[in-house]
Structures are given as C-alpha cells and as structure tokens.
Design a protein around this motif. Sequence first.
Motif, PDB file in Angstrom:
ATOM      1  N   CYS A 126       0.888  -1.301   0.088  1.00 56.42           N
ATOM      2  CA  CYS A 126      -0.039  -0.013   0.151  1.00 56.42           C
ATOM      3  C   CYS A 126       0.950   1.125  -0.002  1.00 56.42           C
ATOM      4  CB  CYS A 126      -1.046  -0.015   1.097  1.00 56.42           C
ATOM      5  SG  CYS A 126      -2.020   1.221   1.200  1.00 56.42           S
ATOM      6  N   TYR A 127       0.620   2.220  -0.907  1.00 59.99           N
ATOM      7  CA  TYR A 127       1.285   3.456  -1.015  1.00 59.99           C
ATOM      8  C   TYR A 127       0.354   4.592  -0.699  1.00 59.99           C
ATOM      9  CZ  TYR A 127       5.056   1.227  -3.984  1.00 59.99           C
ATOM     10  OH  TYR A 127       5.852   0.484  -4.239  1.00 59.99           O
ATOM     11  N   ARG A 128       0.715   5.730  -0.209  1.00 59.95           N
ATOM     12  CA  ARG A 128       0.019   6.775  -0.011  1.00 59.95           C
ATOM     13  C   ARG A 128       0.648   7.943  -0.748  1.00 59.95           C
ATOM     14  NH1 ARG A 128       0.810   8.438   5.537  1.00 59.95           N
ATOM     15  NH2 ARG A 128       2.629   9.714   4.676  1.00 59.95           N
ATOM     16  N   LEU A 129      -0.201   8.674  -1.663  1.00 58.33           N
ATOM     17  CA  LEU A 129       0.319   9.842  -2.274  1.00 58.33           C
ATOM     18  C   LEU A 129      -0.407  11.066  -1.441  1.00 58.33           C
ATOM     19  CD1 LEU A 129       1.465  11.474  -4.803  1.00 58.33           C
ATOM     20  CD2 LEU A 129      -0.837  11.289  -5.957  1.00 58.33           C
ATOM     21  N   ARG A 130       0.563  11.880  -0.777  1.00 52.42           N
ATOM     22  CA  ARG A 130       0.038  13.036  -0.178  1.00 52.42           C
ATOM     23  C   ARG A 130       1.133  14.057  -0.487  1.00 52.42           C
ATOM     24  NH1 ARG A 130       0.112  12.493   6.304  1.00 52.42           N
ATOM     25  NH2 ARG A 130      -2.019  11.350   5.674  1.00 52.42           N
ATOM     26  N   ASP A 131       0.169  15.309  -0.803  1.00 56.92           N
ATOM     27  CA  ASP A 131       1.037  16.690  -1.264  1.00 56.92           C
ATOM     28  C   ASP A 131       2.341  16.288  -2.113  1.00 56.92           C
ATOM     29  OD1 ASP A 131      -0.604  18.101   0.519  1.00 56.92           O
ATOM     30  OD2 ASP A 131       0.877  17.800   2.100  1.00 56.92           O
ATOM     31  N   GLY A 132       1.772  15.393  -3.171  1.00 58.94           N
ATOM     32  CA  GLY A 132       2.906  15.297  -4.225  1.00 58.94           C
ATOM     33  C   GLY A 132       3.895  14.345  -3.689  1.00 58.94           C
ATOM     34  N   VAL A 133       3.850  13.721  -2.739  1.00 58.58           N
ATOM     35  CA  VAL A 133       5.124  12.600  -2.408  1.00 58.58           C
ATOM     36  C   VAL A 133       4.385  11.352  -2.007  1.00 58.58           C
ATOM     37  CG1 VAL A 133       6.791  12.259  -0.438  1.00 58.58           C
ATOM     38  CG2 VAL A 133       5.977  14.691  -1.085  1.00 58.58           C
ATOM     39  N   LEU A 134       5.136  10.571  -2.834  1.00 52.96           N
ATOM     40  CA  LEU A 134       4.558   9.133  -2.832  1.00 52.96           C
ATOM     41  C   LEU A 134       5.410   8.259  -1.611  1.00 52.96           C
ATOM     42  CD1 LEU A 134       2.657   7.087  -4.270  1.00 52.96           C
ATOM     43  CD2 LEU A 134       4.566   6.322  -5.723  1.00 52.96           C
ATOM     44  N   THR A 135       4.516   7.467  -0.703  1.00 54.69           N
ATOM     45  CA  THR A 135       5.185   6.906   0.598  1.00 54.69           C
ATOM     46  C   THR A 135       4.879   5.578   0.454  1.00 54.69           C
ATOM     47  OG1 THR A 135       5.452   8.913   1.486  1.00 54.69           O
ATOM     48  CG2 THR A 135       5.884   6.873   2.862  1.00 54.69           C
ATOM     49  N   GLN A 136       5.539   4.618   0.437  1.00 50.81           N
ATOM     50  CA  GLN A 136       5.220   3.099   0.804  1.00 50.81           C
ATOM     51  C   GLN A 136       5.045   2.966   2.164  1.00 50.81           C
ATOM     52  OE1 GLN A 136       7.783   0.020  -0.902  1.00 50.81           O
ATOM     53  NE2 GLN A 136       6.672  -1.513   0.325  1.00 50.81           N
ATOM     54  N   ILE A 137       3.772   2.549   2.759  1.00 48.29           N
ATOM     55  CA  ILE A 137       3.404   2.763   4.088  1.00 48.29           C
ATOM     56  C   ILE A 137       3.488   0.999   4.674  1.00 48.29           C
ATOM     57  CG2 ILE A 137       2.266   4.889   3.970  1.00 48.29           C
ATOM     58  CD1 ILE A 137      -0.565   3.749   4.118  1.00 48.29           C
ATOM     59  N   THR A 138       3.521   0.384   3.694  1.00 49.45           N
ATOM     60  CA  THR A 138       3.708  -1.275   4.106  1.00 49.45           C
ATOM     61  C   THR A 138       5.301  -1.421   3.727  1.00 49.45           C
ATOM     62  OG1 THR A 138       3.167  -2.152   1.846  1.00 49.45           O
ATOM     63  CG2 THR A 138       1.479  -2.082   3.478  1.00 49.45           C
ATOM     64  N   LYS A 139       5.629  -2.593   4.617  1.00 48.24           N
ATOM     65  CA  LYS A 139       6.995  -3.173   4.408  1.00 48.24           C
ATOM     66  C   LYS A 139       6.734  -4.776   3.952  1.00 48.24           C
ATOM     67  CE  LYS A 139      10.486  -2.062   7.071  1.00 48.24           C
ATOM     68  NZ  LYS A 139      11.398  -2.077   8.132  1.00 48.24           N
ATOM     69  N   ASP A 140       7.377  -4.746   2.918  1.00 49.90           N
ATOM     70  CA  ASP A 140       7.248  -6.288   2.165  1.00 49.90           C
ATOM     71  C   ASP A 140       8.002  -7.194   3.562  1.00 49.90           C
ATOM     72  OD1 ASP A 140       6.615  -5.107  -0.014  1.00 49.90           O
ATOM     73  OD2 ASP A 140       8.470  -5.331  -1.109  1.00 49.90           O
ATOM     74  N   HIS A 141       7.133  -8.428   3.523  1.00 46.18           N
ATOM     75  CA  HIS A 141       7.535  -9.439   4.209  1.00 46.18           C
ATOM     76  C   HIS A 141       8.234 -10.462   3.227  1.00 46.18           C
ATOM     77  CE1 HIS A 141       4.097  -8.283   6.936  1.00 46.18           C
ATOM     78  NE2 HIS A 141       5.289  -7.982   7.400  1.00 46.18           N
ATOM     79  N   SER A 142       9.426 -10.447   2.949  1.00 39.71           N
ATOM     80  CA  SER A 142      10.274 -11.010   2.176  1.00 39.71           C
ATOM     81  C   SER A 142      11.784 -10.831   2.341  1.00 39.71           C
ATOM     82  CB  SER A 142      10.239 -10.308   0.584  1.00 39.71           C
ATOM     83  OG  SER A 142      11.018  -9.098   0.708  1.00 39.71           O
ATOM     84  N   MET A 143      12.680 -11.822   1.883  1.00 38.89           N
ATOM     85  CA  MET A 143      14.009 -12.166   2.239  1.00 38.89           C
ATOM     86  C   MET A 143      14.838 -10.999   1.845  1.00 38.89           C
ATOM     87  SD  MET A 143      14.352 -15.102   3.722  1.00 38.89           S
ATOM     88  CE  MET A 143      16.162 -15.379   3.611  1.00 38.89           C
ATOM     89  N   LEU A 144      14.486 -10.347   0.631  1.00 42.86           N
ATOM     90  CA  LEU A 144      15.141  -9.217   0.089  1.00 42.86           C
ATOM     91  C   LEU A 144      15.003  -8.083   1.141  1.00 42.86           C
ATOM     92  CD1 LEU A 144      14.832  -8.918  -3.721  1.00 42.86           C
ATOM     93  CD2 LEU A 144      16.889  -9.355  -2.307  1.00 42.86           C
TER      94      LEU A 144
END
Length: 262
Positions: A126-144
């Motif tokens: 899930c990402y959030r676009l606010r005031d022109g700034v895109l932020t990923q608000i979830t963190k992948d549960h992955s090995m990488l």
Amino acid sequence: MHYSFHALTDAGLVRANNEDALAFDTDLGVAVLADGMGGYNAGEVASSMAVQLVTSELVRWLSAEDRHHSPSQVARMLETCFDEANMAILNAANANPQYAGMGTTLVAAVFHGGKLVLGHVGDSRCYRLRDGVLTQITKDHSMLQEQVDAGYLTQEQAAYAPGKNLLTRALGVEDVVRVEIHEHPVQDGDLYVMCTDGLTDMLTDKDILSSLNNHNNLTLVATELVARANLNGGRDNISVLLAQAGQAPEKSGLISRLFGKP
C-alpha cells in the motif's frame, strides 16, 4: 471524511490465469487485495478465499448497529479476520491434495473517519500519495527486505536483486500467521494505492507517481498503471485498488462491489 474507490485487475501478458483477487465496500470503507501462490489453480483459490472471508467478516462486523468502532477495535478485528483466513486456507490445503502448498499475500484496509487501519502479510503493498509525495506505508515481508533491514543491501540494490519473490510471511503456510497492523491518519486529498507485485515488479515508484500525477480520475489512473506494467513486460498478474480521501461519496447498491474470481 469521504472515500471513493476503484479497482482493476489483469492477468498480464505471460500467465494464463489470474491468481490475484480484490474487493471493496464503499459504504464501509473496506478494501482488500491478495496475490495467490501455488500450483494448478491453487493460488487463485487461496487469494479468493482470503479476500472473500476477510471482506465479508469486516463488512458484517462494521455493519452492526449501535456500535462505535475505535481504531484499536478495528485492528483487533483485522487480526482475527487474518487468523481465520489463514486457518481456512491451511485446512483447505490439507483436505485437498490439489491445493497442497497454496498460500496468499493479503492487504486489508479499513478507512474509518479520519483514520486508516491497515493490515498486511506478504509483499503486496500500500502506497500513499500526499501533497505530491509517494510513500510506501507497508513493508514487504520478504527475504530481500530482511537483507535491506540488516544493511546487506540498499533499497535500490534490492530492486534488481534475485529472489525478489521469496516471502517470509504468507497466509495458509503455517498454523500461526504474524499480521502487521498499523494505524495511519488520513488527510483530505490523500490517495492510497494497494497493489500486487505484478505492478511493482514492472514499475518503479517514480513510474507509479508519474501515472498518479497524470490523471484526477481514479479509473484512468488504474487503467494507465496496468497498461504501463503490461508495456514493461506484464510478467505477472497486475492488480490495483485505489482509495481517494475527501471526494464526494459515490452511490452504491446494497451489494458490495467485488473483484476477483470467486
């Protein structure tokens, strides 16, 4: 705070079937998205089970009369729904050899007043676009992601490293699932983008931001995101679920608009 939703899912250019599933309920502010995995049609079964179970339970609970739902109560209900979906998928896999090894990612959002309660397992985002700034608000549960957290890779290196789809958490894999749940304040004008890795493997965050800035219409945004992912190879199923805060609510029927194959 009012919310508008739009969703689009596409099989992509390589896979014969679509193992993504998604659903939303405009009236109650519920949005759910999953990316299934497993042989034959098992991934499709797992993702559909998760989305339908979690959506129906959240809608039923939120629809109860004379009940005020605090964000902490919503978070507990989300965790319960994830646990129930996890056991349902695990039991179905154990009972049917054809479904052995199936599982799914899951992202579930409840937009409640000026708050978003967001739960997820796996690498759907899930990402959030606010005031022109895109932020990923979830963190992948992955090995990488674990390698990034440990300092072995930068986020930029991880984008091109092998093993991108090795998950550390998924529904239907173990008896107990660790659900990550966070509460986020919502501001007027926020745009939230829930998506499977069929989108984020094909587009950079900069690409996604570009498409979000190209249109004010949610339908056009979703269409462009999916088209660009296919243009870049479409190697996996692509699903996008958009939620816009602050716009006038759309009219909806008594039946929630559901996406994803049952």
